[in-house]
Design an enzyme around this catalytic site. Sequence first.
Site, short mmCIF file in Angstrom:
data_model
loop_
_atom_site.label_atom_id
_atom_site.label_comp_id
_atom_site.label_asym_id
_atom_site.label_seq_id
_atom_site.Cartn_x
_atom_site.Cartn_y
_atom_site.Cartn_z
N SER A 160 -12.93 4.22 4.46
CA SER A 160 -13.57 3.77 5.71
C SER A 160 -14.84 4.59 5.95
O SER A 160 -14.91 5.77 5.61
CB SER A 160 -12.61 3.96 6.89
OG SER A 160 -11.69 2.88 6.95
N ASP A 209 0.84 -1.19 0.00
CA ASP A 209 0.00 0.00 0.00
C ASP A 209 0.89 1.25 0.00
O ASP A 209 1.79 1.38 0.84
CB ASP A 209 -0.88 -0.05 1.27
CG ASP A 209 -1.98 0.99 1.26
OD1 ASP A 209 -2.43 1.38 0.17
OD2 ASP A 209 -2.41 1.39 2.37
N HIS A 210 0.65 2.15 -0.91
CA HIS A 210 1.36 3.44 -0.98
C HIS A 210 2.89 3.31 -1.03
O HIS A 210 3.60 3.99 -0.28
CB HIS A 210 0.97 4.35 0.20
CG HIS A 210 -0.45 4.82 0.14
ND1 HIS A 210 -0.88 5.80 -0.73
CD2 HIS A 210 -1.55 4.43 0.82
CE1 HIS A 210 -2.18 5.98 -0.59
NE2 HIS A 210 -2.61 5.16 0.35
N ASN A 265 -10.31 0.44 -0.22
CA ASN A 265 -9.29 0.36 0.84
C ASN A 265 -9.86 0.72 2.20
O ASN A 265 -10.46 1.79 2.36
CB ASN A 265 -8.16 1.35 0.53
CG ASN A 265 -7.23 0.85 -0.55
OD1 ASN A 265 -7.55 -0.09 -1.27
ND2 ASN A 265 -6.07 1.48 -0.65
N ILE A 266 -9.60 -0.14 3.17
CA ILE A 266 -10.12 0.09 4.52
C ILE A 266 -9.02 -0.14 5.56
O ILE A 266 -8.48 -1.25 5.66
CB ILE A 266 -11.32 -0.86 4.79
CG1 ILE A 266 -12.47 -0.52 3.83
CG2 ILE A 266 -11.78 -0.75 6.25
CD1 ILE A 266 -13.49 -1.61 3.67
N ASP A 323 2.81 4.93 -5.55
CA ASP A 323 2.04 6.17 -5.37
C ASP A 323 2.93 7.36 -5.72
O ASP A 323 3.66 7.89 -4.89
CB ASP A 323 1.55 6.25 -3.92
CG ASP A 323 0.75 7.51 -3.66
OD1 ASP A 323 0.61 8.33 -4.61
OD2 ASP A 323 0.27 7.69 -2.53
P1 13P Z 1 -9.02 4.81 5.44
O1 13P Z 1 -8.18 5.71 6.27
O2 13P Z 1 -10.30 5.49 5.02
O3 13P Z 1 -9.30 3.50 6.07
O4 13P Z 1 -8.22 4.53 4.06
C1 13P Z 1 -7.27 3.51 4.01
C2 13P Z 1 -6.46 3.54 2.77
O5 13P Z 1 -6.75 4.21 1.80
C3 13P Z 1 -5.25 2.71 2.75
O6 13P Z 1 -4.51 2.89 1.59
O1 G3H Z 2 -3.38 4.95 3.58
C1 G3H Z 2 -2.69 4.62 4.53
C2 G3H Z 2 -3.04 3.48 5.40
O2 G3H Z 2 -4.05 3.83 6.29
C3 G3H Z 2 -1.81 2.97 6.08
O3 G3H Z 2 -1.46 3.77 7.16
O4 G3H Z 2 0.93 4.23 6.68
O5 G3H Z 2 0.01 4.51 9.01
O6 G3H Z 2 0.32 2.23 8.04
P1 G3H Z 2 0.07 3.69 7.76
ZN ZN Z 3 -4.61 4.90 0.82
#
Ligand code: 13P
Ligand code: G3H
Ligand code: ZN
Length: 309
Positions: free
Chosen positions: A214, A82-83, A254-255, A104
């Site tokens: 979310s 993720d990201h 994404n959640i 990203d």
């Molecule tokens: P939320 O903060 O809305 O759960 O989004 C999570 C997200 O986009 C993770 O990449």
């Molecule tokens: O979009 C980001 C996600 O909520 C992940 O959060 O980078 O704090 O693990 P984090």
């Molecule tokens: Zn995200």
Amino acid sequence: MPIVTSTEMFKKAYEGGYAIGAFNVNNMEIIQGITEAAKEVRAPLILQVSAGARKYANHTYLMKLIEAAIIETDLPVCIHLDHGDSFELCKACIDGGFTSVMIDGSFLPFEENVRLTKQVVDYAHSKGVVVEGELGRLAGIEDDVNVSDQEAAFTDPAQAEEFVERTGVDSLAIAIGTSHGAFKFKGEPRLRFDILEEIQRRMPGFPIVLHGASSVIPEYVEMINQYGGDLAGAKGVPEEMLRKAASMAVCKINIDSDLRLAFTATIRKYLAENPGHFDPRQYLGPARTAIKEMVKHKIINVLGCDGKA
Ligand code: 13P
Ligand code: G3H
Ligand code: ZN
């Protein structure tokens, strides 16, 4: 069931008008809660790991925990970064067994985002791994990056089409008004479905990803506030908006924040009600169950991917 990419999942989700849940994982209880929920309702699953999660829990620990969950559940699971913010991070995750990575580059100028994303796509595809890109900027906080409302920018559909064509990404995250964290809207929640519609018109069949999705479930916000927390003004994306997005081109939702809220609210309540308890299993167990019930609710009532595994 092996670890899979999201290619088949997205194809079926697009055609079926539903979405796959991409849940952020950081520890064993979170992984168990999510995967037990998916097992009960036979849902395909994306488990995603942020750079922060990887730093916190360690790549190998997370891989092995997810592999254990796959053995226990016999579900198709995609393991996704993720990201990702650099080629090196994406490469480390590809080499380390992930089946999907997000690069990203949304913080970069368009041409630089194209260049970086293409570099990741070339490497990932040579290893059979799929790539999610991002165009447009969500407001909110992820790791150390705090994007203010002023800096946030909706995705331009024409640019999105050019970006997909030039980079060869397998899916695209877009900005249509959602944001990361528990404070998504100051006033009434509003998403730019017109942008999503135009993107879908330009690229029929192409899977779109919704970050910051979310709902910031009020039950858990109230529980946190009741037991000593302060989340006044927290607001998420209404479930009916997510269902609408899932029926359109959005194939991945994404959640993370809802997992954090369910987990933390349950622990706060448990410790407040049982001040003498100090065995971690006593409060982590109910937190894991809360995650499981919340994820089941999402799968059945929001994503619509129950029975699709
Ligand atoms: P939320 O903060 O809305 O759960 O989004 C999570 C997200 O986009 C993770 O990449
Ligand atoms: O979009 C980001 C996600 O909520 C992940 O959060 O980078 O704090 O693990 P984090
Ligand atoms: Zn995200």
